[in-house]
Design a protein around this motif. Structure first.
Motif, PDB file in Angstrom:
ATOM      1  N   SER A  33      44.670  31.584  38.730  1.00  0.00           N
ATOM      2  CA  SER A  33      45.825  31.818  39.597  1.00  0.00           C
ATOM      3  C   SER A  33      45.395  32.495  40.892  1.00  0.00           C
ATOM      4  CB  SER A  33      46.853  32.682  38.858  1.00  0.00           C
ATOM      5  OG  SER A  33      47.981  32.915  39.668  1.00  0.00           O
ATOM      6  N   GLY A  34      44.464  33.447  40.792  1.00  0.00           N
ATOM      7  CA  GLY A  34      43.945  34.106  41.980  1.00  0.00           C
ATOM      8  C   GLY A  34      43.218  33.134  42.893  1.00  0.00           C
ATOM      9  N   LEU A  35      42.458  32.213  42.290  1.00  0.00           N
ATOM     10  CA  LEU A  35      41.762  31.197  43.089  1.00  0.00           C
ATOM     11  C   LEU A  35      42.756  30.247  43.750  1.00  0.00           C
ATOM     12  CD1 LEU A  35      38.750  30.334  40.742  1.00  0.00           C
ATOM     13  CD2 LEU A  35      38.644  31.490  42.951  1.00  0.00           C
ATOM     14  N   ALA A  36      43.812  29.879  43.016  1.00  0.00           N
ATOM     15  CA  ALA A  36      44.830  28.989  43.587  1.00  0.00           C
ATOM     16  C   ALA A  36      45.511  29.646  44.784  1.00  0.00           C
ATOM     17  CB  ALA A  36      45.865  28.623  42.519  1.00  0.00           C
ATOM     18  N   ASN A  37      45.883  30.928  44.637  1.00  0.00           N
ATOM     19  CA  ASN A  37      46.518  31.642  45.745  1.00  0.00           C
ATOM     20  C   ASN A  37      45.540  31.844  46.904  1.00  0.00           C
ATOM     21  OD1 ASN A  37      48.956  31.901  44.393  1.00  0.00           O
ATOM     22  ND2 ASN A  37      48.432  33.867  43.496  1.00  0.00           N
ATOM     23  N   GLY A  38      44.274  32.125  46.549  1.00  0.00           N
ATOM     24  CA  GLY A  38      43.265  32.313  47.595  1.00  0.00           C
ATOM     25  C   GLY A  38      43.014  31.049  48.385  1.00  0.00           C
ATOM     26  N   GLN A 294      41.768  42.424  38.471  1.00  0.00           N
ATOM     27  CA  GLN A 294      41.940  43.210  39.700  1.00  0.00           C
ATOM     28  C   GLN A 294      40.602  43.783  40.168  1.00  0.00           C
ATOM     29  OE1 GLN A 294      44.587  43.514  41.648  1.00  0.00           O
ATOM     30  NE2 GLN A 294      45.793  42.174  40.329  1.00  0.00           N
ATOM     31  N   ALA A 295      39.747  44.158  39.219  1.00  0.00           N
ATOM     32  CA  ALA A 295      38.406  44.624  39.585  1.00  0.00           C
ATOM     33  C   ALA A 295      37.601  43.485  40.198  1.00  0.00           C
ATOM     34  CB  ALA A 295      37.693  45.166  38.347  1.00  0.00           C
ATOM     35  N   PHE A 296      37.782  42.280  39.651  1.00  0.00           N
ATOM     36  CA  PHE A 296      37.096  41.108  40.205  1.00  0.00           C
ATOM     37  C   PHE A 296      37.533  40.848  41.635  1.00  0.00           C
ATOM     38  CE2 PHE A 296      36.936  36.519  41.020  1.00  0.00           C
ATOM     39  CZ  PHE A 296      35.595  36.261  40.759  1.00  0.00           C
ATOM     40  N   GLN A 297      38.832  41.072  41.913  1.00  0.00           N
ATOM     41  CA  GLN A 297      39.338  40.867  43.269  1.00  0.00           C
ATOM     42  C   GLN A 297      38.685  41.838  44.248  1.00  0.00           C
ATOM     43  OE1 GLN A 297      43.559  39.732  45.088  1.00  0.00           O
ATOM     44  NE2 GLN A 297      43.651  41.650  43.998  1.00  0.00           N
ATOM     45  N   LEU A 298      38.435  43.067  43.809  1.00  0.00           N
ATOM     46  CA  LEU A 298      37.813  44.059  44.673  1.00  0.00           C
ATOM     47  C   LEU A 298      36.326  43.791  44.882  1.00  0.00           C
ATOM     48  CD1 LEU A 298      39.489  47.303  43.276  1.00  0.00           C
ATOM     49  CD2 LEU A 298      40.054  46.109  45.400  1.00  0.00           C
ATOM     50  N   MET A 304      34.675  34.319  49.127  1.00  0.00           N
ATOM     51  CA  MET A 304      35.392  33.672  48.024  1.00  0.00           C
ATOM     52  C   MET A 304      36.898  33.767  48.253  1.00  0.00           C
ATOM     53  SD  MET A 304      35.320  34.477  43.916  1.00  0.00           S
ATOM     54  CE  MET A 304      33.667  33.795  43.734  1.00  0.00           C
ATOM     55  N   PRO A 305      37.608  32.629  48.280  1.00  0.00           N
ATOM     56  CA  PRO A 305      39.062  32.661  48.497  1.00  0.00           C
ATOM     57  C   PRO A 305      39.800  33.069  47.224  1.00  0.00           C
ATOM     58  CG  PRO A 305      38.323  30.398  48.209  1.00  0.00           C
ATOM     59  CD  PRO A 305      37.084  31.254  48.188  1.00  0.00           C
ATOM     60  N   PHE A 306      39.887  34.367  46.976  1.00  0.00           N
ATOM     61  CA  PHE A 306      40.551  34.886  45.771  1.00  0.00           C
ATOM     62  C   PHE A 306      41.625  35.863  46.197  1.00  0.00           C
ATOM     63  CE2 PHE A 306      41.141  37.591  42.085  1.00  0.00           C
ATOM     64  CZ  PHE A 306      41.098  36.689  41.029  1.00  0.00           C
ATOM     65  N   HIS A 307      42.860  35.607  45.761  1.00  0.00           N
ATOM     66  CA  HIS A 307      43.989  36.452  46.170  1.00  0.00           C
ATOM     67  C   HIS A 307      44.978  36.527  45.015  1.00  0.00           C
ATOM     68  CE1 HIS A 307      46.733  38.466  48.874  1.00  0.00           C
ATOM     69  NE2 HIS A 307      47.680  37.586  48.596  1.00  0.00           N
ATOM     70  N   LEU A 308      44.967  37.657  44.301  1.00  0.00           N
ATOM     71  CA  LEU A 308      45.848  37.850  43.147  1.00  0.00           C
ATOM     72  C   LEU A 308      46.759  39.037  43.417  1.00  0.00           C
ATOM     73  CD1 LEU A 308      46.580  36.934  40.276  1.00  0.00           C
ATOM     74  CD2 LEU A 308      44.864  38.539  39.414  1.00  0.00           C
ATOM     75  N   THR A 309      48.021  38.771  43.686  1.00  0.00           N
ATOM     76  CA  THR A 309      48.971  39.836  43.995  1.00  0.00           C
ATOM     77  C   THR A 309      49.522  40.441  42.702  1.00  0.00           C
ATOM     78  OG1 THR A 309      50.864  38.321  44.066  1.00  0.00           O
ATOM     79  CG2 THR A 309      49.625  38.640  46.116  1.00  0.00           C
ATOM     80  N   TRP A 310      50.052  41.659  42.815  1.00  0.00           N
ATOM     81  CA  TRP A 310      50.668  42.298  41.659  1.00  0.00           C
ATOM     82  C   TRP A 310      51.930  41.556  41.248  1.00  0.00           C
ATOM     83  CZ3 TRP A 310      48.253  45.406  38.558  1.00  0.00           C
ATOM     84  CH2 TRP A 310      47.204  46.197  39.026  1.00  0.00           C
ATOM     85  N   GLU A 311      52.597  40.941  42.191  1.00  0.00           N
ATOM     86  CA  GLU A 311      53.798  40.160  41.870  1.00  0.00           C
ATOM     87  C   GLU A 311      53.442  38.977  40.973  1.00  0.00           C
ATOM     88  OE1 GLU A 311      57.368  37.697  44.147  1.00  0.00           O
ATOM     89  OE2 GLU A 311      55.782  38.667  45.304  1.00  0.00           O
ATOM     90  N   THR A 312      52.376  38.253  41.352  1.00  0.00           N
ATOM     91  CA  THR A 312      51.926  37.120  40.531  1.00  0.00           C
ATOM     92  C   THR A 312      51.436  37.598  39.174  1.00  0.00           C
ATOM     93  OG1 THR A 312      51.262  35.904  42.514  1.00  0.00           O
ATOM     94  CG2 THR A 312      50.312  35.186  40.425  1.00  0.00           C
ATOM     95  N   THR A 313      50.704  38.707  39.154  1.00  0.00           N
ATOM     96  CA  THR A 313      50.197  39.262  37.898  1.00  0.00           C
ATOM     97  C   THR A 313      51.339  39.629  36.964  1.00  0.00           C
ATOM     98  OG1 THR A 313      48.244  40.150  39.030  1.00  0.00           O
ATOM     99  CG2 THR A 313      48.783  41.081  36.885  1.00  0.00           C
ATOM    100  N   GLY A 314      52.361  40.295  37.510  1.00  0.00           N
ATOM    101  CA  GLY A 314      53.505  40.689  36.692  1.00  0.00           C
ATOM    102  C   GLY A 314      54.262  39.493  36.155  1.00  0.00           C
ATOM    103  N   LEU A 315      54.439  38.470  36.996  1.00  0.00           N
ATOM    104  CA  LEU A 315      55.165  37.275  36.570  1.00  0.00           C
ATOM    105  C   LEU A 315      54.417  36.550  35.457  1.00  0.00           C
ATOM    106  CD1 LEU A 315      57.502  35.308  36.975  1.00  0.00           C
ATOM    107  CD2 LEU A 315      56.157  34.161  38.748  1.00  0.00           C
ATOM    108  N   LEU A 316      53.097  36.375  35.618  1.00  0.00           N
ATOM    109  CA  LEU A 316      52.306  35.708  34.586  1.00  0.00           C
ATOM    110  C   LEU A 316      52.300  36.517  33.287  1.00  0.00           C
ATOM    111  CD1 LEU A 316      49.218  34.396  36.618  1.00  0.00           C
ATOM    112  CD2 LEU A 316      51.010  33.029  35.549  1.00  0.00           C
TER     113      LEU A 316
END
Length: 349
Positions: A33-38, A294-298, A304-316
């Motif tokens: 999901s983070g890769l898709a958003n990124g 979230q650690a991977f995002q940091l 690397m186009p990786f973007h995982l928001t807390w909103e997406t994380t909470g929804l999933l």
């Protein structure tokens, strides 16, 4: 809850294996999901940064912005009805930097608007990703086909189109570089529409919402659809996993359920025990997978186009819990059907 926890402590290995599988599936789901958003940001942040509104292309352009050309009369008609309209053009191209290295960019030229960068003639404002690659304010960029050079006046964050950094230039420079003075796209923000709640209709122009316009970008819809389908399949697999796991456990415990029913334990109480086990496993697994994602995002490389928001994380996470609840509930139908005497006799065989 107490009875559910006691059983989990008694069968640690069984529930640990289930938790580990759920953890791996949820972690993979968050990463994809983070890769898709990124990739979505990398492909179309120039458009996604705009507010909700309506985009207009020439009707004969066949939903392709590069074929669209708004005449002066069309621009005047739109501007008279909606003065806050932004007109802009996008042209894929490249330039040579001060170190003689060629860079691919998406040139963007826009009329006076708060939605796009204001650029003076002879200057260019670039996406910040190019600054990380060594380009600095004051550098001059050129092209073999140009008769002039442009001076880098600044940088902006997250402005990309079709996986290329955006380069904002003055309309006069755009005309000189690409030999056209017409704008391709008109944009009217919903907040700027006057006298009506609906987007205005103009003869000879085709209207698009934000999401519809994103799908006109080459490769955008195919790219997002592939990754989102993987996420959906992983969510379905997690639900099936809960259903199969609790079904197998329930079959093994029919005799115990029969005894519990015989001494007066309600069916709802048995379901609550199963739901509590499902909830504990899901929450522990999700906390671990969220922490790692979230650690991977940091720690992920800048490229690397990786973007995982807390909103997406909470929804999933919520979807995981709901699907786990459904899977566990379906597997527990046999608990409702079991008869105490029959279950006890089956447990004695």
């Amino acid at each position: 809850m107490k009875m559910a926890w006691k059983e989990m402590k008694k069968n640690k290995l069984r529930y640990t294996i289930l938790g580990l599988i759920v953890f791996l599936i949820s972690l993979l789901t968050f990463i994809i999901s983070g890769l898709a958003n990124g990739l979505s940001q990398d492909n179309a942040s120039l458009i996604k940064n705009l507010p909700d509104g309506t985009f207009y292309l020439e009707e004969e352009a066949d939903e392709t912005y590069s074929f669209s050309s708004l005449s002066d009369q069309q621009q005047q008609e739109i501007a008279e009805e909606q003065p806050a309209t932004a007109f802009f053009s996008i042209q894929m191209g490249n330039f040579i930097d001060s170190s003689d290295k060629q860079r691919s960019v998406a040139y963007v030229s826009a009329s006076d608007s708060t939605y796009f960068q204001e650029v003076h003639s002879g200057e260019v404002i670039l996406d910040a990703s190019l600054e990380e690659e060594g380009i600095a304010v004051g550098d001059e960029i050129t092209n073999e086909q140009w008769d002039q050079s442009l001076t880098v006046a600044g940088f902006v964050d997250q402005e990309k189109y079709s996986h290329s950094p955006a380069a904002f230039i003055n309309p006069n420079d755009f005309q000189a570089l690409f030999h056209t003075d017409t704008m391709q796209i008109a944009f009217i923000a919903d907040s700027a529409i006057k006298n009506t709640d609906d987007a205005p209709v103009f003869k000879g122009l085709q209207a698009f919402s934000n999401n519809e316009f994103l799908n006109t970008i080459p490769s955008y819809s195919a790219e997002q659809m592939s990754l989102n389908m993987i996420v959906i399949f992983l969510l379905v697999i997690s639900g099936m996993l809960f259903a199969i796991f609790f079904y197998m456990i329930n079959v093994q415990k029919l005799g115990i359920y029969g005894i519990l029913k015989a001494i007066g334990v309600k069916t709802g109480k048995l379901f609550q025990m199963m739901w509590a086990q499902m909830f504990i496993i899901s929450v522990v697994s999700l906390i671990l997978s969220i922490s790692i994602s979230q650690a991977f995002q940091l720690l992920a490389p800048n490229g690397m186009p990786f973007h995982l928001t807390w909103e997406t994380t909470g929804l999933l996470s919520l979807v995981f819990v709901i699907i786990g609840f459904i899977g566990a509930t379906l597997s527990g139908i046999q608990i409702k059907r079991v008869e105490p005497i029959q279950a006890i006799q089956q447990g004695e065989m």
